[in-house]
Design a protein around this motif. Structure first.
Motif, PDB file in Angstrom:
ATOM      1  N   ALA A 137      26.798  43.839  53.369  1.00  0.00           N
ATOM      2  CA  ALA A 137      26.956  43.750  52.107  1.00  0.00           C
ATOM      3  C   ALA A 137      28.784  42.991  51.905  1.00  0.00           C
ATOM      4  N   CYS A 138      29.451  43.010  52.261  1.00  0.00           N
ATOM      5  CA  CYS A 138      30.975  42.578  52.614  1.00  0.00           C
ATOM      6  C   CYS A 138      31.825  43.017  53.866  1.00  0.00           C
ATOM      7  N   GLU A 139      31.739  41.700  54.825  1.00  0.00           N
ATOM      8  CA  GLU A 139      32.781  42.604  55.664  1.00  0.00           C
ATOM      9  C   GLU A 139      34.135  42.368  55.467  1.00  0.00           C
ATOM     10  N   CYS A 174      32.081  38.420  50.440  1.00  0.00           N
ATOM     11  CA  CYS A 174      31.046  38.516  50.012  1.00  0.00           C
ATOM     12  C   CYS A 174      32.104  37.743  48.247  1.00  0.00           C
ATOM     13  N   GLY A 175      33.350  37.381  47.767  1.00  0.00           N
ATOM     14  CA  GLY A 175      33.620  37.199  46.857  1.00  0.00           C
ATOM     15  C   GLY A 175      33.341  36.974  45.580  1.00  0.00           C
ATOM     16  N   HIS A 176      32.774  39.068  45.212  1.00  0.00           N
ATOM     17  CA  HIS A 176      32.184  39.503  44.216  1.00  0.00           C
ATOM     18  C   HIS A 176      32.599  40.704  43.891  1.00  0.00           C
ATOM     19  N   CYS A 177      33.224  41.335  45.236  1.00  0.00           N
ATOM     20  CA  CYS A 177      33.033  43.293  45.194  1.00  0.00           C
ATOM     21  C   CYS A 177      34.067  43.393  44.821  1.00  0.00           C
ATOM     22  N   ALA A 178      34.781  44.701  44.500  1.00  0.00           N
ATOM     23  CA  ALA A 178      35.945  45.718  43.832  1.00  0.00           C
ATOM     24  C   ALA A 178      36.823  45.196  44.498  1.00  0.00           C
TER      25      ALA A 178
HETATM   26 ZN   LIG Z   1      33.452  41.293  48.999  1.00  0.00          ZN
END
Ligand SMILES: [Zn+2]
Length: 286
Positions: free
Chosen positions: A47-49, A262-266
């Motif tokens: 999902a986001c490294e 990811c650029g968009h997660c919290a």
């Molecule tokens: Zn992220």
């Protein structure tokens, strides 16, 4: 009336591919997550490294819906054993309302959990299916790296295992922006990946190839329930996804590669700098 399922003796066998041994007491400790990959952590890295690495290193605590987690575990502990459930209930006094007209009674979410338990516990076929060792810890190696898993219910004799899933609505559809198709919760949450890992670790530890079943129960009133199996190609694809992505993820964990944001997660939002300008035409990510 909620009845307890017949209790089966737990499998005490644990094994380890490193010098450390996993036990029910340490299974969720962060240091074991650093030694063993798991389906949960792998999905976090997919999902986001950047967020996953920060969390693994203890630098970031994701804002989780902790009540949903406790409600899920409330149900799981019930089907593990009477002792496990009593202990879990004891450890979670927050399930009981402390003020207002509902004071002294279970809070709404936990009443829902109780009706979800009843929906399964009173079901003849569920009781036939949910026979075997509960909460079995398995370890092994996938693609040369140590992995761990915990099986809700393992029936080696009949060659299957069962994972309990709680969900809002079993038939709800989720949009997948990559395939541009709607998909069920089972795929939206990449449960085939978890089931493929469990199947492989069970095979390595016990020498038996077991068929995975998901038993889903919904949070609706009254709860819906469904036994679900997975097409073989979904399990194969999931294992290929692991083998294809694992080396880079391990490089990120070991500091040999930079994590991709990811650029968009919290986490990404919390560390974001206003360093670029984007055209309004390109704002939508789906
Ligand atoms: Zn992220």
């Amino acid at each position: 009336m909620i009845k307890n399922l017949s209790k089966t003796k737990s499998t005490s066998k644990t094994s380890s591919t490193t010098s450390e041994t996993l036990t029910p007491a340490n299974y969720y400790d962060r240091w074991t997550d650093q030694l063993f990959m798991s389906a949960t952590w792998f999905k976090k890295f997919l999902a986001c490294e950047a967020e996953a690495l920060a969390e693994l290193q203890g630098k970031w605590e994701p804002c989780m819906k902790s009540t949903a987690l406790v409600v899920g575990n409330w149900l799981h502990s019930y089907f593990e054993s009477e002792e496990a459930h009593a202990k879990f209930v004891d450890e979670h006094p927050e399930a009981i309302s402390s003020r207002g007209p509902s004071k002294g009674h279970l809070k709404k979410e936990f009443k829902t959990a109780e009706s979800m338990i009843e929906a399964l516990a009173d079901d003849h076929d569920f009781n036939l299916l949910y026979q075997g060792d509960k909460e079995v810890i398995v370890t092994g190696e996938i693609g040369g790296y140590p992995w761990k898993g915990k099986i809700d219910c393992l029936n080696l004799k009949q060659g299957y295992f069962v994972d309990l899933k709680t969900t809002d609505d079993i038939y709800k559809s989720y949009w997948n922006p990559e395939t541009r198709e709607k998909e069920p919760f089972v795929y939206a949450y990449n449960y085939p990946l978890q089931m493929a890992v469990y199947q492989e670790l069970i095979k390595q530890q016990f020498g038996v190839t077991c068929k995975p079943y998901i038993v889903a129960v919904s949070k609706q009133d009254p709860p819906d329930k469904q036994a679900i199996d997975l097409p073989e190609y979904r399990l194969t694809n999931a294992m290929n996804q692991i083998l294809g992505s694992q080396q880079h993820i391990q490089d990120v964990i070991k500091g040999r590669a930079d994590p991709i944001q990811c650029g968009h997660c919290a986490y990404c939002r919390s560390t974001k700098k206003l360093e670029s300008v984007v055209s309004a035409d390109n704002l939508l990510i789906d």
